[in-house]
Design a protein around this motif. Sequence first.
Motif, PDB file in Angstrom:
ATOM      1  N   ASP A 297       0.830  -1.209   0.000  1.00 18.58           N
ATOM      2  CA  ASP A 297       0.000   0.000   0.000  1.00 18.58           C
ATOM      3  C   ASP A 297       0.862   1.256   0.000  1.00 18.58           C
ATOM      4  OD1 ASP A 297      -2.424  -1.458   0.023  1.00 18.58           O
ATOM      5  OD2 ASP A 297      -2.189  -1.816   2.170  1.00 18.58           O
ATOM      6  N   PHE A 298       1.687   1.373  -1.024  1.00 17.98           N
ATOM      7  CA  PHE A 298       2.675   2.454  -1.079  1.00 17.98           C
ATOM      8  C   PHE A 298       2.018   3.832  -1.187  1.00 17.98           C
ATOM      9  CE2 PHE A 298       4.523  -1.369  -3.132  1.00 17.98           C
ATOM     10  CZ  PHE A 298       5.386  -1.714  -2.106  1.00 17.98           C
ATOM     11  N   GLU A 299       0.901   3.919  -1.911  1.00 19.85           N
ATOM     12  CA  GLU A 299       0.244   5.214  -2.065  1.00 19.85           C
ATOM     13  C   GLU A 299      -0.339   5.683  -0.734  1.00 19.85           C
ATOM     14  OE1 GLU A 299      -2.933   5.073  -4.911  1.00 19.85           O
ATOM     15  OE2 GLU A 299      -3.941   3.381  -3.945  1.00 19.85           O
ATOM     16  N   LEU A 300      -0.690   4.756   0.135  1.00 19.90           N
ATOM     17  CA  LEU A 300      -1.227   5.127   1.448  1.00 19.90           C
ATOM     18  C   LEU A 300      -0.158   5.746   2.338  1.00 19.90           C
ATOM     19  CD1 LEU A 300      -3.534   3.181   0.451  1.00 19.90           C
ATOM     20  CD2 LEU A 300      -3.790   2.496   2.839  1.00 19.90           C
ATOM     21  N   MET A 301       1.120   5.499   2.021  1.00 22.27           N
ATOM     22  CA  MET A 301       2.212   5.998   2.856  1.00 22.27           C
ATOM     23  C   MET A 301       2.546   7.460   2.568  1.00 22.27           C
ATOM     24  SD  MET A 301       4.641   2.585   2.754  1.00 22.27           S
ATOM     25  CE  MET A 301       5.500   2.793   4.321  1.00 22.27           C
ATOM     26  N   GLU A 302       2.140   7.949   1.415  1.00 22.64           N
ATOM     27  CA  GLU A 302       2.523   9.306   1.020  1.00 22.64           C
ATOM     28  C   GLU A 302       2.056  10.391   1.987  1.00 22.64           C
ATOM     29  OE1 GLU A 302       1.860  10.270  -3.118  1.00 22.64           O
ATOM     30  OE2 GLU A 302       2.404   8.234  -3.721  1.00 22.64           O
ATOM     31  N   PRO A 303       0.805  10.345   2.496  1.00 18.10           N
ATOM     32  CA  PRO A 303       0.411  11.397   3.454  1.00 18.10           C
ATOM     33  C   PRO A 303       1.328  11.470   4.675  1.00 18.10           C
ATOM     34  CG  PRO A 303      -1.523  10.227   2.685  1.00 18.10           C
ATOM     35  CD  PRO A 303      -0.328   9.468   2.175  1.00 18.10           C
ATOM     36  N   GLN A 304       1.817  10.303   5.138  1.00 18.55           N
ATOM     37  CA  GLN A 304       2.722  10.296   6.292  1.00 18.55           C
ATOM     38  C   GLN A 304       4.079  10.897   5.935  1.00 18.55           C
ATOM     39  OE1 GLN A 304       2.372   8.902   9.882  1.00 18.55           O
ATOM     40  NE2 GLN A 304       3.830  10.550   9.577  1.00 18.55           N
ATOM     41  N   PHE A 305       4.597  10.560   4.765  1.00 21.85           N
ATOM     42  CA  PHE A 305       5.886  11.105   4.334  1.00 21.85           C
ATOM     43  C   PHE A 305       5.771  12.612   4.089  1.00 21.85           C
ATOM     44  CE2 PHE A 305       6.821   6.748   2.177  1.00 21.85           C
ATOM     45  CZ  PHE A 305       6.935   6.162   3.424  1.00 21.85           C
ATOM     46  N   ASP A 306       4.684  13.007   3.443  1.00 28.74           N
ATOM     47  CA  ASP A 306       4.492  14.431   3.131  1.00 28.74           C
ATOM     48  C   ASP A 306       4.285  15.257   4.395  1.00 28.74           C
ATOM     49  OD1 ASP A 306       4.790  13.871   0.466  1.00 28.74           O
ATOM     50  OD2 ASP A 306       2.646  13.858   0.013  1.00 28.74           O
ATOM     51  N   PHE A 307       3.711  14.639   5.428  1.00 23.64           N
ATOM     52  CA  PHE A 307       3.553  15.312   6.723  1.00 23.64           C
ATOM     53  C   PHE A 307       4.912  15.835   7.200  1.00 23.64           C
ATOM     54  CE2 PHE A 307       3.897  14.994  11.352  1.00 23.64           C
ATOM     55  CZ  PHE A 307       2.814  15.731  11.786  1.00 23.64           C
ATOM     56  N   TYR A 308       5.911  14.964   7.200  1.00 27.72           N
ATOM     57  CA  TYR A 308       7.249  15.378   7.638  1.00 27.72           C
ATOM     58  C   TYR A 308       7.879  16.374   6.669  1.00 27.72           C
ATOM     59  CZ  TYR A 308       7.971  12.299  11.655  1.00 27.72           C
ATOM     60  OH  TYR A 308       7.911  11.721  12.893  1.00 27.72           O
ATOM     61  N   LEU A 309       7.692  16.148   5.378  1.00 26.79           N
ATOM     62  CA  LEU A 309       8.308  17.029   4.389  1.00 26.79           C
ATOM     63  C   LEU A 309       7.798  18.462   4.535  1.00 26.79           C
ATOM     64  CD1 LEU A 309      10.343  16.927   2.052  1.00 26.79           C
ATOM     65  CD2 LEU A 309       8.401  16.544   0.497  1.00 26.79           C
ATOM     66  N   LYS A 310       6.480  18.596   4.794  1.00 28.15           N
ATOM     67  CA  LYS A 310       5.899  19.934   4.969  1.00 28.15           C
ATOM     68  C   LYS A 310       6.460  20.634   6.215  1.00 28.15           C
ATOM     69  CE  LYS A 310       1.607  18.365   4.383  1.00 28.15           C
ATOM     70  NZ  LYS A 310       0.138  18.244   4.259  1.00 28.15           N
ATOM     71  N   LEU A 311       6.887  19.851   7.199  1.00 25.20           N
ATOM     72  CA  LEU A 311       7.375  20.413   8.464  1.00 25.20           C
ATOM     73  C   LEU A 311       8.886  20.620   8.481  1.00 25.20           C
ATOM     74  CD1 LEU A 311       5.287  18.349  11.040  1.00 25.20           C
ATOM     75  CD2 LEU A 311       4.640  20.371   9.732  1.00 25.20           C
ATOM     76  N   LEU A 312       9.558  20.235   7.411  1.00 25.59           N
ATOM     77  CA  LEU A 312      11.018  20.242   7.405  1.00 25.59           C
ATOM     78  C   LEU A 312      11.588  21.629   7.694  1.00 25.59           C
ATOM     79  CD1 LEU A 312      13.774  18.954   6.927  1.00 25.59           C
ATOM     80  CD2 LEU A 312      13.422  19.245   4.460  1.00 25.59           C
ATOM     81  N   LYS A 313      11.089  22.637   6.999  1.00 22.99           N
ATOM     82  CA  LYS A 313      11.637  23.985   7.182  1.00 22.99           C
ATOM     83  C   LYS A 313      11.436  24.460   8.621  1.00 22.99           C
ATOM     84  CE  LYS A 313      11.517  28.696   5.374  1.00 22.99           C
ATOM     85  NZ  LYS A 313      10.802  29.672   4.509  1.00 22.99           N
ATOM     86  N   ASN A 314      10.244  24.216   9.188  1.00 24.65           N
ATOM     87  CA  ASN A 314       9.984  24.624  10.573  1.00 24.65           C
ATOM     88  C   ASN A 314      10.948  23.943  11.536  1.00 24.65           C
ATOM     89  OD1 ASN A 314       7.826  25.902   9.342  1.00 24.65           O
ATOM     90  ND2 ASN A 314       6.317  25.242  10.854  1.00 24.65           N
ATOM     91  N   ALA A 315      11.202  22.652  11.317  1.00 23.49           N
ATOM     92  CA  ALA A 315      12.114  21.908  12.197  1.00 23.49           C
ATOM     93  C   ALA A 315      13.542  22.434  12.077  1.00 23.49           C
ATOM     94  CB  ALA A 315      12.060  20.421  11.868  1.00 23.49           C
TER      95      ALA A 315
END
Length: 717
Positions: free
Chosen positions: A350-368
């Motif tokens: 279920d690789f497509e189901l994993m994208e929201p979790q990966f994108d969650f971190y990617l969106k927060l990268l600059k803030n971190a």
Amino acid sequence: MPVGGGDIGLNLWVEKGEVYLYLSQSGTFDENNTLLKLGRVKLKLSPNPFEGKTFKQELILNDGYAQISGSNGKLNTQIKIWVDVFNPVIHLDIKSNQKITTEASYESWRFEDRITKGKENNQNSYKWAPQGIIKTFKDEIGFKGNTIQFYHQNKPETVFDVAVKQQGLEDRKTELFNPLKHLIFGGSLRGDKMIPAGNYSGTYLNTPFQGWTLKSKSPTKSEQITIRLNTSTTSVQAWEKEINAIKPAVSQKASIKWWNDYWKKSFIYISSKDETANQSSKNYQLFRYMLGCNAFGKYPTKFNGGLFTFDPQLTDSTLKYTPDFRNWGGGTHTAQNQRLVYWPMLKSGDFELMEPQFDFYLKLLKNAEIRTEAAWGHKGASFTEQLENFGLPNPAEYGWKRPTDYNKGLEYNAWLEYEWDTVLEFCMMILETERYDHQNIDKYLPLIESSLTFFKGHYTQLAKQRGAKSLDGNGHLVLYPGSGAETYKMAYNSTSTISALKTVLKQLIEYPSLPDSKKKEWTEMLQTIPPISFSQFDGHTTISPAKVWERINNTESPQLYPVYPWGIYGIGKPGLDTAINTFKYDTDVLKFRSYVGWKQDNIFAARLGLTEEAAKLTTLKLKDSGRRFPAFWGPGFDWTPDHNWGGSGMIGLQEMLMQVDGKKIYLFPAWPKDWDVHFKLYAPYQTTVEGTLKDGKLIDLKVLPEARKVDVKVMIE
């Protein structure tokens, strides 16, 4: 029962002859970061087919929808409840053999502002430390033509602003990603042949509500009701325009096809005289259904209930709060728990189901990265445990009563201090999607590299502050202070951190698109990672949770993380006896052992080839929940339905059945011989393995591509 699709989850039930639905959608966070439900819908039919002798409510799992049917005398009625996988629309299709009158009501407990007090604030980011009066603000609800429209619009100031000020980042505020700003979410309800029929009020399980009703213009044999949902960051006018532009599907065919393909993709079907094994198989599929309901969410499925929480007093009778309640927050991300929801998606394909979790971190990268730079002046992204959906530590866990000179990068919290290695599990999942499915993960490389950079920068800086050298006498990083999960605190060279850094670095270096200059940089860092430490119990060598630690704060067993998720020890690998000793003799591991909630003991046992222990712990984990829907486990340590309970159960069953090591594929490494099974799972290098075990013999094996069949080792014969 749960029903859903796309990014929508419904709780469906029938009570006193009336049909009820709770509405949920991914990303509906209010000002306080509560993940709000979008309301409740009630259907009332007259004459009522559900007051007779025949009644049936079923989840048609293969096609992804629910159906309710009833007979009352000569009246036969059927309601099909389905969610369009590709558009945010809920369909309620009513068919009857006689003309009936339908009333569809929208019910809301957010018809006025509501002050949240005490434990009720556990649903938001303030938890036990609210700053002043906390309110859940009212929604805007009303008739609009022949439609009921409802929405919640976040006010200008949210918990984001509170956290930024608390954590000393106001001078960088304009640079920070703020997902709560201008957020508006809600929907509209309409029926093809229905008109407004007034308002009413009532109380459901101690919670007052108001209702808005649509009613059939005249009795009819069929009715199509649609509920369109929309979540966006925009103005009310633009939101209304967007929701009016959503076109309900003409047919259910595309959604059914998506679900059919989902079930063909992978499965585990057990047939055994052991009823607990059969329950495990059934509940594996039911839990995977719930995960599939958020395939395309803007946010990952939350460990503490996903889209399917319900009235809290049905979980804990003392919590007489609204259906918006869940323990451990709405927008708060607890990575130790979240990871268990997402790891099983690799083997289920279920690789497509994993994208929201990966994108969650990617969106927060600059803030971190901004947070790291502001607190310590070095590079890299620091992702704390108990992380908000805007990348900063949860304000309650960060602590309001901090010593004045306490480092502003740290959470002032005995459980969470110095715990920032959990992001590396998600980095590993990203790398694994490339290995399993040949996905291009280039966009995530900055996330992986920045997460590694943090550890290098932080621990060399701390060493230089203590003395003249940035590395120890062997040229290794000194990982102190650190943490072994939330359990072994003020740890020196935590085993979970060492295992994570070593494994992620090795896999990153092997990534085909990585430039040579980067390979050199990460190879050099890999050489600085210290070795794992060991202990002795009754003369048995075991893996130690760290070199040393000051205290124990929780009940996790990170000394076994080199077994899972990191795979440093396991079947066919050196040191398996040491890892088994750790499982069998470490007194903390024995004391902490359980199948409840996020406990991983079933997974450890499977990875170590301990069939009896793996079967016992996994069947305990995946047995019927005791609730009306058998996969609504919990609350465990978290909430109901407990999704990290379900996720860890899925992982355990998968690992009992199939394990992978490089190109090697081990079948039935911890599988009871008397459990017949038909399965299909994914392995690395775009490989699927399908087989049937009957009476202890593998009677069918299909490996695609066929060239990978030589890499399969069957361990049950």
